[in-house]
Design a protein around this motif. Structure first.
Motif, mmCIF file in Angstrom:
data_model
loop_
_atom_site.group_PDB
_atom_site.id
_atom_site.type_symbol
_atom_site.label_atom_id
_atom_site.label_comp_id
_atom_site.label_asym_id
_atom_site.label_seq_id
_atom_site.Cartn_x
_atom_site.Cartn_y
_atom_site.Cartn_z
ATOM 1 N N LYS A 47 -10.411 6.144 17.045
ATOM 2 C CA LYS A 47 -11.569 7.063 17.661
ATOM 3 C C LYS A 47 -10.923 8.605 18.118
ATOM 4 O O LYS A 47 -11.284 8.770 19.480
ATOM 5 N N LEU A 48 -10.015 9.193 17.239
ATOM 6 C CA LEU A 48 -9.763 10.413 17.594
ATOM 7 C C LEU A 48 -10.201 11.582 16.607
ATOM 8 O O LEU A 48 -10.543 11.155 15.605
ATOM 9 N N ASP A 49 -10.308 12.890 17.011
ATOM 10 C CA ASP A 49 -10.719 13.734 16.035
ATOM 11 C C ASP A 49 -9.490 14.393 15.479
ATOM 12 O O ASP A 49 -8.435 14.523 15.936
ATOM 13 N N VAL A 50 -9.946 14.923 14.339
ATOM 14 C CA VAL A 50 -8.794 15.590 13.497
ATOM 15 C C VAL A 50 -8.763 17.183 14.109
ATOM 16 O O VAL A 50 -9.794 17.859 13.624
ATOM 17 N N LEU A 51 -7.907 17.528 14.730
ATOM 18 C CA LEU A 51 -7.731 18.957 15.261
ATOM 19 C C LEU A 51 -7.276 19.940 14.414
ATOM 20 O O LEU A 51 -7.459 20.940 14.212
ATOM 21 N N ALA A 52 -6.398 19.284 13.398
ATOM 22 C CA ALA A 52 -5.709 20.115 12.473
ATOM 23 C C ALA A 52 -5.243 19.184 11.184
ATOM 24 O O ALA A 52 -4.803 18.265 11.514
ATOM 25 N N ASP A 53 -5.051 19.531 10.166
ATOM 26 C CA ASP A 53 -4.647 18.720 9.068
ATOM 27 C C ASP A 53 -3.724 19.331 8.039
ATOM 28 O O ASP A 53 -3.681 20.568 8.016
ATOM 29 N N LYS A 54 -3.029 18.463 7.442
ATOM 30 C CA LYS A 54 -1.911 19.115 6.543
ATOM 31 C C LYS A 54 -1.062 19.897 7.188
ATOM 32 O O LYS A 54 -0.759 21.027 6.766
ATOM 33 N N ILE A 55 -0.396 19.541 8.318
ATOM 34 C CA ILE A 55 0.434 20.582 9.104
ATOM 35 C C ILE A 55 1.973 20.376 8.876
ATOM 36 O O ILE A 55 2.689 21.237 9.526
ATOM 37 N N GLU A 56 2.289 19.662 7.762
ATOM 38 C CA GLU A 56 3.705 19.497 7.562
ATOM 39 C C GLU A 56 4.183 21.109 6.769
ATOM 40 O O GLU A 56 3.377 21.373 6.259
ATOM 41 N N THR A 57 5.254 21.364 7.295
ATOM 42 C CA THR A 57 5.988 22.457 6.631
ATOM 43 C C THR A 57 6.372 22.344 5.129
ATOM 44 O O THR A 57 6.305 23.076 4.500
ATOM 45 N N VAL B 151 0.938 -1.113 -0.093
ATOM 46 C CA VAL B 151 -0.165 -0.023 0.009
ATOM 47 C C VAL B 151 1.038 1.130 0.154
ATOM 48 O O VAL B 151 1.814 1.178 0.903
ATOM 49 N N ARG B 152 0.894 2.179 -0.968
ATOM 50 C CA ARG B 152 1.464 3.245 -0.924
ATOM 51 C C ARG B 152 0.260 4.423 -1.021
ATOM 52 O O ARG B 152 -0.471 4.776 -1.567
ATOM 53 N N LEU B 153 0.787 5.417 -0.108
ATOM 54 C CA LEU B 153 0.236 6.511 0.600
ATOM 55 C C LEU B 153 0.843 7.953 0.293
ATOM 56 O O LEU B 153 2.033 7.864 0.882
ATOM 57 N N ALA B 154 0.213 8.856 -0.229
ATOM 58 C CA ALA B 154 0.847 10.062 0.180
ATOM 59 C C ALA B 154 0.930 10.589 1.640
ATOM 60 O O ALA B 154 -0.264 10.195 2.229
ATOM 61 N N LEU B 155 1.986 11.060 2.038
ATOM 62 C CA LEU B 155 1.976 11.442 3.653
ATOM 63 C C LEU B 155 1.563 12.809 3.862
ATOM 64 O O LEU B 155 2.130 13.957 3.255
ATOM 65 N N HIS B 156 0.377 13.028 4.725
ATOM 66 C CA HIS B 156 0.160 14.309 5.143
ATOM 67 C C HIS B 156 0.015 13.987 6.767
ATOM 68 O O HIS B 156 -0.643 12.989 7.155
ATOM 69 N N TYR B 157 0.544 15.102 7.370
ATOM 70 C CA TYR B 157 0.439 14.780 8.959
ATOM 71 C C TYR B 157 -0.719 15.513 9.559
ATOM 72 O O TYR B 157 -1.138 16.883 9.123
ATOM 73 N N ALA B 158 -1.365 15.177 10.497
ATOM 74 C CA ALA B 158 -2.617 15.862 11.071
ATOM 75 C C ALA B 158 -2.309 15.752 12.611
ATOM 76 O O ALA B 158 -1.513 15.171 13.216
ATOM 77 N N VAL B 159 -2.935 16.740 13.344
ATOM 78 C CA VAL B 159 -3.071 16.718 14.722
ATOM 79 C C VAL B 159 -4.175 15.857 15.332
ATOM 80 O O VAL B 159 -5.410 16.345 14.764
ATOM 81 N N LEU B 160 -4.409 14.933 16.187
ATOM 82 C CA LEU B 160 -5.309 14.044 16.246
ATOM 83 C C LEU B 160 -5.465 14.167 17.847
ATOM 84 O O LEU B 160 -4.533 13.914 18.555
ATOM 85 N N GLY B 161 -6.342 14.143 18.353
ATOM 86 C CA GLY B 161 -6.658 14.162 19.667
ATOM 87 C C GLY B 161 -8.156 14.184 20.256
ATOM 88 O O GLY B 161 -9.176 13.907 19.179
ATOM 89 N N LYS B 162 -8.548 14.006 21.518
ATOM 90 C CA LYS B 162 -9.936 13.782 22.069
ATOM 91 C C LYS B 162 -10.297 15.367 22.897
ATOM 92 O O LYS B 162 -11.610 15.715 22.824
#
Length: 254
Positions: free
Chosen positions: A136-146, A61-72
Motif C-alpha cells: 500500500k505504497l505509492d510509486v514516487l519514482a520508477d526505474k531509478i537504477e543508474t 519466477v524470473r523478473l527483470a529488475l527495476h528499482y523504484a522509490v516507494l513511500g506514502k
C-alpha cells in the motif's frame, strides 16, 4: 501476482525464516523466497532452510529488475531512504541528484524497507515497483537504477508440488563423496539416461572434507515413473538424494 493472478493476497514478511513460519502455521498457502539475481546466487543461503522446513519447491519466477522509490509521503518530504544492500548501490547516482538531503539506510530485505516506508513519516523504500501494491505504497519514482539491474529469480514454496504439464523441471538435493570424480560419476548417470541438467550450484556442507552437496535442476516431473527410475539409478551414485519439488519450466525473464 504474475504467478498466482491478481486475486492472490500478498503478505510481506521479513526474511526467509518468517516465510517458513507463515507456511508452518498455515497462515499462507505459498511462500516466495529469493534465489538470487543475475549477479549473485542465494541458493546456498536459503535452500537449507527450505529442506529443513519440509516444504516443496513449487515454481520459479524470473523478473527483470527495476528499482523504484516507494513511500506514502511526497518525494519532497522524503528524509530517509531504506533499501537492501543489492539495491542501494545501483541507485546512488539517482538518489544523489533527486534526493540529495535524504539519508540512505541499508536493511536486510525489500520487505523490511517497505515496512519502514509504511510506518515512518518521511521514509521511503528503494525496491521493485511490484512491492507498491501489497505494501500500500505509492510509486514516487520508477526505474531509478543508474546501470541495468539485470534480473531476479524467486522460488515459490509450499506443501504440495503442482501437477505435471508438458514441460516441467525437478529440483533435487545431491550429496556425493568429496573425492576426484565423485560428482562426475553422479552426473554421468544423467548423461547416460539422457536427462537434461539445466542448473547446478554447490551448497555448504558440514563435513566438507568428506561430502559435497549440490542443488541440481533437471528436466522432467517427479511424478513421471520413467524419471523416477532414472533418479533411483542416480541415487546409487550418491550418499544423499532428496527431491525438493517439481514445477513448470520457467519461461524467459518477464
Amino acid at each position: 501476482l504474475r504467478h498466482f493472478g491478481g486475486s492472490a493476497e500478498c503478505l510481506p514478511v521479513d526474511g526467509v525464516a518468517a516465510v517458513l513460519d507463515e507456511l508452518a502455521r498455515r497462515q499462507s498457502e505459498f511462500g516466495l523466497i529469493p534465489l538470487g539475481n543475475s549477479v549473485e546466487s542465494r541458493v546456498a543461503a536459503d535452500f537449507d532452510a527450505v529442506v529443513r522446513g519440509e516444504m516443496k519447491l513449487c515454481g520459479i519466477v524470473r523478473l527483470a529488475l527495476h528499482y523504484a522509490v516507494l513511500g506514502k509521503c511526497s518525494r519532497g518530504e522524503v528524509r530517509e531512504v531504506y533499501g537492501e544492500p543489492a539495491a542501494l548501490p545501483r541507485c546512488r547516482s539517482w538518489l544523489a541528484v533527486h534526493l540529495p538531503t535524504a539519508r540512505t539506510v541499508e536493511v536486510t530485505s525489500a520487505s523490511t524497507a517497505c515496512r519502514l516506508a509504511d510506518e515512518k513519516p518521511g521514509a521511503a523504500a528503494v525496491a521493485a515497483r511490484e512491492w507498491a501494491a501489497p505494501c500500500k505504497l505509492d510509486v514516487l519514482a520508477d526505474k531509478i537504477e543508474t546501470h541495468p539491474a539485470g534480473s531476479a529469480c524467486f522460488a515459490v514454496i509450499g506443501e504440495q508440488i503442482p501437477p505435471r504439464t508438458k514441460n516441467d523441471c525437478t529440483a533435487i538435493l545431491l550429496q556425493v563423496d568429496n573425492r576426484p570424480g565423485g560428482l562426475a560419476d553422479a552426473l554421468g548417470v544423467l548423461k547416460r539416461n539422457k536427462v537434461n541438467l539445466s542448473r547446478i550450484e554447490s551448497l555448504p556442507a558440514e563435513n566438507c572434507d568428506k561430502h559435497a552437496i549440490f542443488f541440481v535442476e533437471i528436466a522432467g516431473h517427479a511424478a513421471d515413473k520413467r524419471l523416477g527410475r532414472k533418479l533411483e539409478s542416480l541415487r546409487r551414485k550418491t550418499t544423499r538424494l532428496e527431491i525438493l519439488g517439481s514445477y513448470p519450466t520457467p519461461g524467459p525473464v518477464d
